[in-house]
Design a protein around this motif. Sequence first.
Motif, PDB file in Angstrom:
ATOM      1  N   PHE A  91       0.834  -1.214   0.000  1.00 37.10           N
ATOM      2  CA  PHE A  91       0.000   0.000   0.000  1.00 37.10           C
ATOM      3  C   PHE A  91       0.868   1.263   0.000  1.00 37.10           C
ATOM      4  CE2 PHE A  91      -2.195   3.348   2.396  1.00 37.10           C
ATOM      5  CZ  PHE A  91      -3.369   3.474   1.661  1.00 37.10           C
ATOM      6  N   ASP A  92       1.868   1.273   0.862  1.00 33.85           N
ATOM      7  CA  ASP A  92       2.742   2.460   0.973  1.00 33.85           C
ATOM      8  C   ASP A  92       3.537   2.706  -0.308  1.00 33.85           C
ATOM      9  OD1 ASP A  92       1.880   2.933   3.552  1.00 33.85           O
ATOM     10  OD2 ASP A  92       3.523   1.834   4.488  1.00 33.85           O
ATOM     11  N   ARG A  93       3.847   1.618  -1.054  1.00 37.28           N
ATOM     12  CA  ARG A  93       4.663   1.740  -2.257  1.00 37.28           C
ATOM     13  C   ARG A  93       3.838   2.159  -3.480  1.00 37.28           C
ATOM     14  NH1 ARG A  93       6.584  -3.400  -2.650  1.00 37.28           N
ATOM     15  NH2 ARG A  93       5.200  -3.849  -4.369  1.00 37.28           N
ATOM     16  N   MET A  94       2.512   2.079  -3.377  1.00 34.22           N
ATOM     17  CA  MET A  94       1.655   2.375  -4.536  1.00 34.22           C
ATOM     18  C   MET A  94       1.745   3.851  -4.926  1.00 34.22           C
ATOM     19  SD  MET A  94      -1.712   0.124  -3.540  1.00 34.22           S
ATOM     20  CE  MET A  94      -2.702   0.581  -4.962  1.00 34.22           C
ATOM     21  N   GLU A  95       1.986   4.093  -6.202  1.00 33.59           N
ATOM     22  CA  GLU A  95       2.047   5.466  -6.708  1.00 33.59           C
ATOM     23  C   GLU A  95       0.648   6.038  -6.878  1.00 33.59           C
ATOM     24  OE1 GLU A  95       4.281   5.248 -10.303  1.00 33.59           O
ATOM     25  OE2 GLU A  95       6.117   4.572  -9.315  1.00 33.59           O
ATOM     26  N   GLN A  96      -0.302   5.151  -7.155  1.00 36.31           N
ATOM     27  CA  GLN A  96      -1.690   5.573  -7.340  1.00 36.31           C
ATOM     28  C   GLN A  96      -2.578   4.665  -6.492  1.00 36.31           C
ATOM     29  OE1 GLN A  96      -3.063   5.082 -11.329  1.00 36.31           O
ATOM     30  NE2 GLN A  96      -5.096   5.948 -10.939  1.00 36.31           N
ATOM     31  N   ARG A  97      -3.563   5.253  -5.834  1.00 31.92           N
ATOM     32  CA  ARG A  97      -4.488   4.482  -5.005  1.00 31.92           C
ATOM     33  C   ARG A  97      -5.913   4.889  -5.323  1.00 31.92           C
ATOM     34  NH1 ARG A  97      -0.991   6.569  -0.088  1.00 31.92           N
ATOM     35  NH2 ARG A  97       0.734   5.093  -0.142  1.00 31.92           N
ATOM     36  N   ASP A  98      -6.849   3.936  -5.204  1.00 30.57           N
ATOM     37  CA  ASP A  98      -8.260   4.263  -5.389  1.00 30.57           C
ATOM     38  C   ASP A  98      -9.028   3.845  -4.136  1.00 30.57           C
ATOM     39  OD1 ASP A  98      -8.343   1.534  -5.538  1.00 30.57           O
ATOM     40  OD2 ASP A  98      -9.106   1.430  -7.588  1.00 30.57           O
ATOM     41  N   VAL A  99     -10.345   3.911  -4.216  1.00 31.48           N
ATOM     42  CA  VAL A  99     -11.191   3.578  -3.061  1.00 31.48           C
ATOM     43  C   VAL A  99     -10.953   2.145  -2.603  1.00 31.48           C
ATOM     44  CG1 VAL A  99     -13.591   3.206  -2.359  1.00 31.48           C
ATOM     45  CG2 VAL A  99     -12.980   5.258  -3.602  1.00 31.48           C
ATOM     46  N   VAL A 100     -10.731   1.228  -3.556  1.00 30.20           N
ATOM     47  CA  VAL A 100     -10.482  -0.176  -3.207  1.00 30.20           C
ATOM     48  C   VAL A 100      -9.211  -0.302  -2.377  1.00 30.20           C
ATOM     49  CG1 VAL A 100     -10.055  -2.486  -4.136  1.00 30.20           C
ATOM     50  CG2 VAL A 100     -11.676  -0.970  -5.286  1.00 30.20           C
ATOM     51  N   SER A 101      -8.167   0.413  -2.769  1.00 36.19           N
ATOM     52  CA  SER A 101      -6.883   0.362  -2.039  1.00 36.19           C
ATOM     53  C   SER A 101      -7.060   0.833  -0.605  1.00 36.19           C
ATOM     54  CB  SER A 101      -5.842   1.252  -2.727  1.00 36.19           C
ATOM     55  OG  SER A 101      -5.967   1.247  -4.113  1.00 36.19           O
ATOM     56  N   TRP A 102      -7.682   2.007  -0.474  1.00 37.97           N
ATOM     57  CA  TRP A 102      -7.871   2.586   0.859  1.00 37.97           C
ATOM     58  C   TRP A 102      -8.790   1.723   1.720  1.00 37.97           C
ATOM     59  CZ3 TRP A 102      -5.165   6.520   2.915  1.00 37.97           C
ATOM     60  CH2 TRP A 102      -4.461   7.361   2.050  1.00 37.97           C
ATOM     61  N   THR A 103      -9.850   1.193   1.115  1.00 38.50           N
ATOM     62  CA  THR A 103     -10.795   0.371   1.873  1.00 38.50           C
ATOM     63  C   THR A 103     -10.144  -0.916   2.347  1.00 38.50           C
ATOM     64  OG1 THR A 103     -12.625   1.273   0.569  1.00 38.50           O
ATOM     65  CG2 THR A 103     -13.069  -0.739   1.817  1.00 38.50           C
ATOM     66  N   ALA A 104      -9.287  -1.511   1.508  1.00 39.70           N
ATOM     67  CA  ALA A 104      -8.605  -2.752   1.893  1.00 39.70           C
ATOM     68  C   ALA A 104      -7.707  -2.526   3.110  1.00 39.70           C
ATOM     69  CB  ALA A 104      -7.774  -3.270   0.716  1.00 39.70           C
ATOM     70  N   ILE A 105      -6.949  -1.438   3.096  1.00 42.58           N
ATOM     71  CA  ILE A 105      -6.038  -1.177   4.217  1.00 42.58           C
ATOM     72  C   ILE A 105      -6.831  -0.738   5.448  1.00 42.58           C
ATOM     73  CG2 ILE A 105      -5.397   1.287   4.049  1.00 42.58           C
ATOM     74  CD1 ILE A 105      -2.919  -1.640   4.006  1.00 42.58           C
TER      75      ILE A 105
END
Length: 731
Positions: free
Chosen positions: A243-257
């Motif tokens: 997650f921290d390494r992702m250059e781009q994040r969406d709602v799915v990324s944030w919701t998963a973490i």
Amino acid sequence: MNPALKSLFSTNPNNKNFKFYVEKCNHLLKSISSKGSVREGTLLHGHLLKMGISSERYVAVKLLIMYLNFRKPAEANEIVKKFNGFDAVVHNCMIDANIRWGNIEEARRLFDEMPERNEVSWTALISGFMKHGRVEESMWYFERNPFQSVVSWTAAISGLVQNRSSFEALKVFLRLLESETKPNEVTFTSVVKASLELGNFRFGMSIIGLIVKFGFENYLSVSNSLITLCLRMGEIDLARRIFDRMEQRDVVSWTAILDMYVEMGDLGEAQRIFDEMPERNVVSWCAIIARYSQKGYPKEALKLFRRMFEEGFKPNVSCLSSVLSALATLENLRAGQNIHAQILKTGIDGDIFIDSSLIDFYCKCRETKDGRMVFDSITEKTVVSWNCMVGGYSLNGQMEEGRDLFDKMPCRDNVTWSAIIAGYVENKEFDKVFELFNEMLLSGETPNSSTFSSLLCACASMASLENGRNLHGKLIKVGVQYDVFLGTALIDMYAKSGDIENSKLVFDRMPKRNEVSWTVMIQGLAESGFVEESLALFEEMKITSSIAPNELMLVSVLFACSHSGLINKGLQYFRSMEAVYGIKPKGRHYTCVVDMLSRSGRLYEAEEFINNMPFQPEANAFAALLSGCKTYKNEEIAERTAQKLCELAEKGSFLSAGYVLLSNIYASAGRWVDVSNIRKLMKEKGLKKSSGCSWVEVKNHVHFFHSEDGTHWKSPEVYEMLELLRFEMVQ
């Protein structure tokens, strides 16, 4: 009118700007096709006809796509007729549209009549059959596809995953690798989902290596699926690193973490992550509300729900279901009724998830009549709605109504059986519990963990060792005997049935134990007279596990100390409750200490301890002191305790056993007038001495016998045998 459309109509094209004009038309066609209105599309079509460019191939194709998106087949067919002969692009557009409309057979017909097909044609049909659940037909076309590029391979793999054929999806993926076709990000996303569905984490970990090898680790969809995979495997640190390494994040990324921290119980960090989200939509709001509600934090879920409204977001069906679940946990009837009113107002009360949530809400608030009204209003009832209502009746002890509804059900699943069985267990109707269980087995339904837990609870309550052993055998056959919840239920059943050796055996073999497992084993040993083992296990738990002592566990520890004469050790445990473990002692802890002191003859200390309690003592505390007074013949303290008992009696908070105990103390001292007064008082209050009860299990049936009771169907034979035994004993 659309300003861009108005601007186009006022443009006068000439040779210099004609190319720009046509590009503008194409752009508008694409825009209107995806999000415009039919009226604007018709106006633009008319303008293109007027300008004489509607028949140009690239314009005509876009007009065709527009009418297909608007679901206007007649207009689309008119455009198709203007094409001079076969056009693969047009046919592909028609195939795709018919698949979207659900006309899969028409799509097949169009495909079959094509004189030549390209990769798009084959992939469209493979995906189309997959979307409609026709997996075998889809794979038939896949195997015959001459253009097996990564697109068609991925269509087959993702389609199989969507149709819950994940094992087959992984087999196709391995074939893709053997064909030396390079996977793309969609392929990897689908394969990771397949690994998750199968719980094949070893395969999932090997996929991570391939993702890195092919250079897709920074793709958004791939990273999101990897985060979910790592979380399911318990690799929390790895998930956070991705997650921290992702250059781009969406709602799915944030919701998963976000899920990760809620699952860990770290609400502070979860809230911080939520507040950091650069953009929140209805999905993200509903996701965090649902997670808080599901993980047992209803108040936090409701606070977020209020914030959601304040920030102008409207809840969806999933969100409202989560909020109703939170309100049901809190039994907040009024707030739930307000939500129900909003649901009726917005017209979504026909949704099966909402209706089931409303039934569950009203039943948990003990308003089964309102729950039944919602249930009766459902036109097409599913097994979920039936289960909610049956479970609601069981929860509220309305077993007659619950059984009546259960018998009327058109179909049942193991949740249905578990709900009605749990209801009978809760209402102590144990004969019906096993009767229903036998019916369940005969119906062919496989019991789940919840069913077995209820049955083991019934066995523990009845001390029915034979039934418990039979259930244990079934659990071994199913292969879930050491599941942490069922293992704990087995420990409790064996301990309460007097088979402490098997109880210890189950406990020792459990690969994983939780707080309840340790508590039940410590309590079982203490109550079975193995007090030293009970205390030793408590100390072992503190050293070898990360589990902290709880209230019930410390009651068992104090009970063990009381019954083994370890007074000083017991007092030490009691004093350490708040100082060491942060647990404020409750009434039952104080009662254990009173019992401990009274049993050892330290009656004055016990009396002083009661007098210094920070709240009103339990009736059992006085009963314990009275019992000590009877044993050590201390009438002085008995008198004072009796006075306190009278005060409790006036408040209606004293037990009949206490009166009996006081009466026995007076009788042992020869104070027959006081004995008579106590018995008279008991009669006035309608209190009776509990009769002695014993039971015996014969051929899986438990027979209960009460003192001087002739209600058992074989009482004459029993008493006849007792007389014979008495006669033999005299002889």
